[in-house]
Design an enzyme around this catalytic site. Structure first.
Site, mmCIF file in Angstrom:
data_model
loop_
_atom_site.group_PDB
_atom_site.id
_atom_site.type_symbol
_atom_site.label_atom_id
_atom_site.label_comp_id
_atom_site.label_asym_id
_atom_site.label_seq_id
_atom_site.Cartn_x
_atom_site.Cartn_y
_atom_site.Cartn_z
ATOM 1 N N SER A 125 0.840 -1.194 0.000
ATOM 2 C CA SER A 125 0.000 0.000 0.000
ATOM 3 C C SER A 125 0.874 1.242 0.000
ATOM 4 C CB SER A 125 -0.899 0.001 1.241
ATOM 5 O OG SER A 125 -1.490 1.282 1.362
ATOM 6 N N ASP A 138 -4.724 3.921 -1.820
ATOM 7 C CA ASP A 138 -5.799 4.283 -0.902
ATOM 8 C C ASP A 138 -6.295 5.700 -1.149
ATOM 9 O OD1 ASP A 138 -6.008 1.958 0.954
ATOM 10 O OD2 ASP A 138 -3.875 2.376 1.189
ATOM 11 N N MET A 152 -8.820 8.590 -0.134
ATOM 12 C CA MET A 152 -9.641 9.006 1.017
ATOM 13 C C MET A 152 -10.155 10.422 0.804
ATOM 14 S SD MET A 152 -7.363 7.540 4.143
ATOM 15 C CE MET A 152 -6.498 5.964 4.026
ATOM 16 N N HIS A 184 -8.399 1.379 -3.860
ATOM 17 C CA HIS A 184 -9.315 1.210 -2.727
ATOM 18 C C HIS A 184 -9.953 2.561 -2.436
ATOM 19 C CE1 HIS A 184 -9.540 0.184 1.889
ATOM 20 N NE2 HIS A 184 -10.730 0.345 1.348
ATOM 21 N N HIS A 198 -1.313 -1.256 -4.242
ATOM 22 C CA HIS A 198 -2.563 -0.852 -3.589
ATOM 23 C C HIS A 198 -2.560 0.663 -3.362
ATOM 24 C CE1 HIS A 198 -6.057 -1.744 -0.942
ATOM 25 N NE2 HIS A 198 -5.595 -0.770 -0.177
ATOM 26 N N MET A 200 -11.671 -5.132 5.784
ATOM 27 C CA MET A 200 -10.829 -4.201 6.535
ATOM 28 C C MET A 200 -10.497 -4.814 7.890
ATOM 29 S SD MET A 200 -10.087 -1.667 4.661
ATOM 30 C CE MET A 200 -9.059 -0.946 5.963
ATOM 31 N N MET A 227 -12.036 4.909 -0.456
ATOM 32 C CA MET A 227 -12.670 5.186 0.842
ATOM 33 C C MET A 227 -13.317 6.555 0.716
ATOM 34 S SD MET A 227 -9.633 3.613 3.132
ATOM 35 C CE MET A 227 -8.550 3.622 1.712
ATOM 36 N N ASP A 235 -6.847 -6.005 4.585
ATOM 37 C CA ASP A 235 -6.146 -4.719 4.566
ATOM 38 C C ASP A 235 -6.138 -4.079 5.954
ATOM 39 O OD1 ASP A 235 -5.130 -2.246 3.895
ATOM 40 O OD2 ASP A 235 -6.834 -1.624 2.662
#
Ligand code: DX5
Ligand code: ZN
Length: 224
Positions: free
Chosen positions: A8, A35, A37, A66, A33, A137, A68, A175
């Protein structure tokens, strides 16, 4: 087939982003990966399609994005155009999850669905057939470097059982808080994809840590 390892990028040194991506390219990592957000769904804000597009230019690995973010349906196309190969949305962030999953499929990306630690895998029962990946998660999303929530192991087992009974081959990705100390347990419980941020990027030799993650035993499973 052996499990996949997805470093990640959240835990990388952003002043040396190109070098970090190159390190991943040259390692045994399977996916990268990313992330995303939004400061609403989770308290933190990270990066969006523009940064992913830049990473796309540098990365030779599939990009595992991913999301979020709330109302992810507004941005699926953009993330796909930026280069996402896997697009995972949160169950908790979608009012019409089935529709969002179809939208991801239409772009040609692999659709993934994620649930937070407090939510049961039984909530996904009626979407399992539609997805290529379920992301469990194992910390509350928002930050790297948190402690693995051990109840996740039971969730992985339950989900694995459901997939096996129904003869489905969606991957189970886990994750949050994964390190060399607990990765074997996660794999034995039935995970296919390990995400690790701090454990890789904050280690002395990230390339070697990735190799060690790949070498951990665990059930061998056949993917389609
Ligand atoms: C957390 C993110 C994770 C994070 C994991 O919300 O979804 O991908 O980067 O970081 P570690 O491995 O440090 O827990
Ligand atoms: Zn993540």
């Amino acid at each position: 087939m052996k499990h996949l390892v997805a470093p990640s990028l959240l835990a990388a040194d952003f002043t040396r982003l190109a070098e970090e991506v190159t390190m991943v390219n040259e390692s045994q990592a399977d996916w990268l990966h990313l992330d995303v957000m939004d400061g609403h769904f989770v308290p933190n804000i990270t990066f969006g399609p523009m940064v992913i597009e830049a990473v796309r230019q540098l990365s030779t690995k599939p990009l595992d994005v991913h999301l979020m973010i709330r109302q992810p349906e507004r941005y699926i196309e953009q993330f796909r155009n930026a280069g996402a190969d896997v697009i995972t949305v949160h169950y908790e962030a979608c009012t019409h999850l089935h529709r969002v999953v179809q939208q991801i499929k239409e772009t040609g990306a692999i659709p993934g669905v994620s649930i937070n630690p407090h939510n049961s895998v039984s909530l996904l029962e009626d979407i399992l057939e539609e997805v290529g990946l379920i992301l469990l998660m194992s910390v509350n999303p928002g930050f790297g470097g948190q402690k693995f929530i051990y109840n996740t192991l039971l969730k992985i087992q339950r989900l694995r059982e459901r997939l096996t009974i129904r003869n489905l081959n969606a991957r189970i990705e886990v994750d949050g808080g994964i390190g060399l100390h607990n990765a074997e347990k996660v794999l034995q419980a039935g995970a296919d994809v390990l995400v690790a941020g701090s454990a890789i990027f904050k280690s002395e030799n990230p390339t070697d840590t990735i190799r060690r993650f790949k070498e951990i035993g665990g059930e061998m499973r056949k993917f389609v």
